[in-house]
Scaffold this motif. Sequence first.
Motif, PDB file in Angstrom:
ATOM      1  N   ARG A 170       0.789  -1.230   0.000  1.00  0.00           N
ATOM      2  CA  ARG A 170       0.000   0.000   0.000  1.00  0.00           C
ATOM      3  C   ARG A 170       0.820   1.278   0.000  1.00  0.00           C
ATOM      4  N   PHE A 171       1.865   1.374   0.819  1.00  0.00           N
ATOM      5  CA  PHE A 171       2.511   2.663   1.045  1.00  0.00           C
ATOM      6  C   PHE A 171       3.645   2.906   0.054  1.00  0.00           C
ATOM      7  N   GLN A 172       3.276   3.194  -1.185  1.00  0.00           N
ATOM      8  CA  GLN A 172       4.205   3.604  -2.222  1.00  0.00           C
ATOM      9  C   GLN A 172       3.475   4.551  -3.174  1.00  0.00           C
ATOM     10  N   ASP A 173       4.202   5.149  -4.102  1.00  0.00           N
ATOM     11  CA  ASP A 173       3.656   6.241  -4.912  1.00  0.00           C
ATOM     12  C   ASP A 173       2.548   5.805  -5.858  1.00  0.00           C
ATOM     13  N   LEU A 174       2.568   4.561  -6.265  1.00  0.00           N
ATOM     14  CA  LEU A 174       1.606   4.037  -7.227  1.00  0.00           C
ATOM     15  C   LEU A 174       1.361   2.575  -6.883  1.00  0.00           C
ATOM     16  N   ILE A 175       0.083   2.190  -6.769  1.00  0.00           N
ATOM     17  CA  ILE A 175      -0.215   0.815  -6.369  1.00  0.00           C
ATOM     18  C   ILE A 175      -1.367   0.254  -7.194  1.00  0.00           C
ATOM     19  N   ILE A 176      -1.540  -1.045  -7.098  1.00  0.00           N
ATOM     20  CA  ILE A 176      -2.767  -1.713  -7.501  1.00  0.00           C
ATOM     21  C   ILE A 176      -3.474  -2.092  -6.206  1.00  0.00           C
ATOM     22  N   THR A 177      -4.663  -1.555  -6.006  1.00  0.00           N
ATOM     23  CA  THR A 177      -5.322  -1.678  -4.713  1.00  0.00           C
ATOM     24  C   THR A 177      -5.869  -3.087  -4.492  1.00  0.00           C
ATOM     25  N   LYS A 178      -5.785  -3.529  -3.253  1.00  0.00           N
ATOM     26  CA  LYS A 178      -6.297  -4.854  -2.896  1.00  0.00           C
ATOM     27  C   LYS A 178      -7.819  -4.862  -2.815  1.00  0.00           C
ATOM     28  N   ARG A 179      -8.401  -3.774  -2.304  1.00  0.00           N
ATOM     29  CA  ARG A 179      -9.848  -3.752  -2.075  1.00  0.00           C
ATOM     30  C   ARG A 179     -10.631  -3.521  -3.355  1.00  0.00           C
TER      31      ARG A 179
END
Length: 326
Positions: A170-179
């Motif tokens: 989660r804690f980075q500049d760009l993610i693929i969200t889990k929810r």
Amino acid sequence: MPTFGLEEEVFVVEPERPSLKSLYYLSRLLWRDPRRHYRLTASNFSRGPDMRQALMSGVEVATEVHTDTDSIMEDLATRRSELAGVSEGLIAPIGHLITLSTPTNVCALQIHVGGVNDLEAVYGNIARFLPVLTLITADSPFAGGEYFGQSFRMAHGYAIGALKEDRRDRFQDLIITKRLGTIEVRVPDPVWDLNRVKTLMGAIEAIAGIGRALPFERNDYNSLRAGVAKRGFTEELEPLYSQLGDFADIPREMLENTASDEIKESYAKNGLAATYSALDNGYRNGRFEAGEIPANKAAVLKSMAGMAGYYVPKLPYVLWKYLKEK
């Protein structure tokens, strides 16, 4: 067809720091339209030692899901008007407060991208151009009253950071969200200027529609991010800016003269309260100029009402989201 959603976090300062009255403003918003604002508003708090400088952090309003930039900007303008209508303090869309030095007390402009055929390819394409995209809304030039550069939050904010191999961390500049299963662009700062937000949104919409995977190396981005946060637009970014021009129209002026530069100038000339007043006026009326500065009045009852009327009812939803995203 790609879809987009936007979450905008802002401070409400009274008049130089946020207070728990922010929860009172959110409670007023919530009970005007519980069905909507239960889902699409949020409150944040400082963590650890930062709580000694200010316990309350920013408040968040979010748009619905849209398929184009124009509709999401219309939605955001409405959300801003609603928050302005219930807030008595100065609304400060800024990544980090000028006189504090609190990496956990920050605000962001977070953009979600969904509905794409190849999530990994779109992630890589956005990441490729992220050093340039970030500067469109870079807006946290100070820490502890001292000038830092373009974005103290980008450099030191606790909830973002260099890109990792695990794109769902989660804690980075760009993610693929889990929810949600969306791409979330987490690094941009909030900014008063809706034209900057529209430019950023338009660029992300264009990138999401490229339709093929462009070359991207995670280490390339990570090697640039510290310089972007500190120095802004440099020669290192010229190739990316030129390539991005094939897909999106981003005025060079926005990158070379940032919102952070505007705040730096205002703070030097006019001081803290006037700068926050200018941010508030920009948020409410679209003009970055100081207006009347409200008196700081004790409001224990309003803070308690905010806890009871917003924080407590929202707590089950907050815990559910936390468990889904961890």
